[in-house]
Enzyme design. Structure first.
Site: not given
Ligand code: GRF
Length: 210
Positions: A21-22, A118
């Site tokens: 999702s990021n 994070h």
């Molecule tokens: C996020 O909460 C990030 O902070 C952590 O892992 C998760 C990844 O989420 N390191 P996505 O794969 O980006 O949805």
């Protein structure tokens, strides 16, 4: 540190392991021209089955899968990673839910050019299950941190932090969701600022020139 040549794009690789999702937020920011001089050049996943790989097709971006277990040693895995980053002329590496610890040698090679997101206000609650750690501890605010990666886990110089309030009824799920919304703003913003040479590391401190 001034890395990125004015007028040229900052080639960026996003490394993922799961949902992505990021990654999606970063690609949407790029589409909306909110990523400064950054260009998402490459998606790297260390998991064949990473859900986030679908964004490669949706946003028409090149992706590569590099799996640790395909190599005998961690060093060979990282050499492959380095080779791939070099072939694609990558300037910035973004760890976006990348669940593989990188060696000190790797991190030192790219120091200042590798960032991570994070889901806690570091230095509180590093490592896995940051949201659960925050709830167990009973803190009243939490959030997310974008930081440069150094050789210790979740402890490099902090670029940006965003906060959220923890309510009485908070669950791990609701907390994760609230933090994720902030992550999706903070990570593209950090990339944009870096691409415009507005982020300067000085020891543990990071200055943002706005
Ligand atoms: C996020 O909460 C990030 O902070 C952590 O892992 C998760 C990844 O989420 N390191 P996505 O794969 O980006 O949805």
């Amino acid at each position: 540190m001034m890395f990125f040549i004015q007028g040229e794009k900052m080639n960026t690789a996003v490394l993922i392991s799961g949902r992505g999702s990021n990654l999606q937020a970063i690609l949407e920011a790029e589409r909306e021209k909110k990523l400064g001089e950054a260009k998402i050049q490459l998606i790297i996943s260390n998991k064949e089955e990473a859900e986030g790989l679908k964004y490669s097709e949706i946003f028409n971006k090149k992706s590569v899968v590099i799996v640790r277990d395909s190599f005998v040693t961690k060093n060979e895995f990282e050499q492959k990673l380095i080779q791939t980053l070099r072939e694609n002329e990558i300037d910035l590496i973004v760890l976006a839910g990348f669940m593989q610890i990188l060696s000190t040698e790797f991190v030192n090679l790219y120091y200042g050019k590798i960032i991570n997101i994070h889901p806690s206000l570091l230095p509180s609650f590093p490592g896995l299950k940051a949201q659960e750690q925050a709830l167990d501890y009973g803190v009243k605010v939490s959030g997310c941190t974008v930081h440069f990666v150094n050789s210790e886990i979740d402890s490099g110089p902090i670029i940006l932090q965003e906060t959220i309030e923890i309510t009485e009824k908070e669950t791990e799920e609701s907390l994760s969701e609230k933090i994720l919304i902030k992550e999706h703003e903070a990570l593209p913003r950090a990339i944009s600022l870096i691409s415009q040479n507005k982020v300067i590391i000085s020891g543990r401190n990071v200055r943002i020139m706005i």
